[in-house]
Design an enzyme around this catalytic site. Sequence first.
Site, PDB file in Angstrom:
ATOM      1  N   TYR A  24     -33.633  43.616 -19.786  1.00  0.00           N
ATOM      2  CA  TYR A  24     -34.607  44.068 -20.797  1.00  0.00           C
ATOM      3  C   TYR A  24     -35.987  44.320 -20.181  1.00  0.00           C
ATOM      4  O   TYR A  24     -37.008  43.966 -20.791  1.00  0.00           O
ATOM      5  CB  TYR A  24     -34.747  43.013 -21.915  1.00  0.00           C
ATOM      6  CG  TYR A  24     -33.433  42.505 -22.470  1.00  0.00           C
ATOM      7  CD1 TYR A  24     -32.567  43.360 -23.147  1.00  0.00           C
ATOM      8  CD2 TYR A  24     -33.050  41.176 -22.327  1.00  0.00           C
ATOM      9  CE1 TYR A  24     -31.366  42.904 -23.656  1.00  0.00           C
ATOM     10  CE2 TYR A  24     -31.848  40.709 -22.836  1.00  0.00           C
ATOM     11  CZ  TYR A  24     -31.017  41.579 -23.500  1.00  0.00           C
ATOM     12  OH  TYR A  24     -29.826  41.116 -24.009  1.00  0.00           O
ATOM     13  N   TYR A 151     -28.247  40.938 -34.543  1.00  0.00           N
ATOM     14  CA  TYR A 151     -28.023  41.177 -33.110  1.00  0.00           C
ATOM     15  C   TYR A 151     -26.730  40.461 -32.731  1.00  0.00           C
ATOM     16  O   TYR A 151     -26.561  39.276 -33.045  1.00  0.00           O
ATOM     17  CB  TYR A 151     -29.186  40.632 -32.260  1.00  0.00           C
ATOM     18  CG  TYR A 151     -28.866  40.673 -30.776  1.00  0.00           C
ATOM     19  CD1 TYR A 151     -29.056  41.841 -30.038  1.00  0.00           C
ATOM     20  CD2 TYR A 151     -28.321  39.568 -30.126  1.00  0.00           C
ATOM     21  CE1 TYR A 151     -28.721  41.897 -28.692  1.00  0.00           C
ATOM     22  CE2 TYR A 151     -27.983  39.612 -28.781  1.00  0.00           C
ATOM     23  CZ  TYR A 151     -28.184  40.783 -28.076  1.00  0.00           C
ATOM     24  OH  TYR A 151     -27.833  40.828 -26.746  1.00  0.00           O
ATOM     25  N   ASP A 245     -21.048  35.048 -36.629  1.00  0.00           N
ATOM     26  CA  ASP A 245     -21.431  34.984 -35.219  1.00  0.00           C
ATOM     27  C   ASP A 245     -22.362  33.778 -35.072  1.00  0.00           C
ATOM     28  O   ASP A 245     -23.548  33.840 -35.382  1.00  0.00           O
ATOM     29  CB  ASP A 245     -22.139  36.296 -34.837  1.00  0.00           C
ATOM     30  CG  ASP A 245     -22.664  36.273 -33.410  1.00  0.00           C
ATOM     31  OD1 ASP A 245     -22.670  35.195 -32.779  1.00  0.00           O
ATOM     32  OD2 ASP A 245     -23.091  37.342 -32.932  1.00  0.00           O
ATOM     33  N   LYS A 274     -22.926  30.299 -25.714  1.00  0.00           N
ATOM     34  CA  LYS A 274     -24.217  29.675 -25.425  1.00  0.00           C
ATOM     35  C   LYS A 274     -24.103  28.161 -25.244  1.00  0.00           C
ATOM     36  O   LYS A 274     -23.692  27.707 -24.178  1.00  0.00           O
ATOM     37  CB  LYS A 274     -25.233  30.051 -26.500  1.00  0.00           C
ATOM     38  CG  LYS A 274     -25.606  31.544 -26.420  1.00  0.00           C
ATOM     39  CD  LYS A 274     -26.923  31.815 -27.051  1.00  0.00           C
ATOM     40  CE  LYS A 274     -27.278  33.287 -27.042  1.00  0.00           C
ATOM     41  NZ  LYS A 274     -27.904  33.739 -25.822  1.00  0.00           N
TER      42      LYS A 274
END
Length: 424
Positions: A24, A151, A245, A274
């Site tokens: 990014y 996202y 999610d 994660k």
Amino acid sequence: MRAARSKMKNHPDWLSLEHVWLPYTQMKAAELPVPVVSASGVRLKLADGRELIDGIASWWTACHGYAHSHILSKVREQLEKMPHVMFGGLAHEPAYTLAARLSKMLPGGLEHVFFSESGSVAVEVALKMAVQFWLNRGERRTKFVCFQNGYHGDTFATMAICDPEEGMHKSFRGVVPEQFVKELPDTQAKARDLDQFLAENRSEIAAVIIEPLIQAAGGMKFHDAEVLVELRALCDRHGLLLIFDEIFTGFGRTGTMFACEQTGVAPDIICLSKALTGGTVPLAATVAAKRVFDAFLSDDADAALMHGPTYMAYPLGCAAANASLDLFESEPRLDQAAAIETQLTKELAPCRELRGVVDVRVKGAAGVVQMDRVDVVRMCKLFLERGCWVKPFRDVVYLTPPLVIEPDDLSRLTRAIYEVLRAN
Ligand SMILES: Cc1ncc(COP(=O)(O)O)c(C=O)c1O
């Protein structure tokens, strides 16, 4: 100019921008990132000897802090025995144990675990499962309903279900397949609109996907449990699959082990990654309810889920995840998340009075100060000067510290936020 940026003084010899492409980041203007040489507890040790208190937990992974001795010893043990073995045709104990543990702790009969190695792939697998669920029943459904500010990852299919206007993948609008991006049904009127939309389009829709309670990388936006209860009801009414999610929200971040526990409803498929391994080794899981799994049972070999990443169920990752779950059982992580919530609520509240602050919100161990605008690079430097690793994005300055953070360290982070924003 490039050479000058790549070889600045006071940085270790190995740090240059000659060969590494940063995430990014506009590389033309990129500054050297901060060199870290080790991490322990909530502290990052820098190459020049300084220490930073970590307010981000390495993109929300390091829930037990860094280098927790229990995870390290279990990973070491596994490394000596067998770092990796293919999952097709061969089995290993850490994966089978982990699958059984996850299915036992997840609500709502989510009991069939498919392992992969990253959050984006876990979501890809969920999307593929949903499409093939319908194909196996003789229906071709190719669209997904997703939400503004959502996202779900950086791969092609996941980019398509991120917010196409505000999200970081907006340049790919028109390149990735267009999906149905809707407003969250957080009012009766919006719920009615969504109901109507689903009624009209359900034959095309494979699934509805949402990050429950907190939409993270889309701007740290919160919504109430009622929104998810409404979505579950709508999906049931229209016979649609619902995917949660929980790659950000899972493993204590919102105050419960999984965000869906606060809603009283369960999805048909859940995505985890994660903090699954406590931030040590990459691993992800897509877990399906029996109803979804059963649609793949057939005499036809082609009805199987045709997916199998090379490092699927990576034994080191599974060993780390099992050790992380041990810690959730033996140490008071959810109490720590509750204490963080109380402290963040109290200590971020004064930011409300500061110029440029639009909103302050806290849910579980996530605290957010939303600004009218944020100069990310400048602010990061100011946090570094105060010995804090805080990395704002878009218009938010936020904290998602390791759940083990001590009150004094958390106060240093909240104080730094107040001071930096006051000087803004
Ligand atoms: C909710 C959510 N889904 C998916 C992903 C993608 O995970 P990964 O970066 O491991 O591919 C992320 C990453 O931030 C996320 O927050």
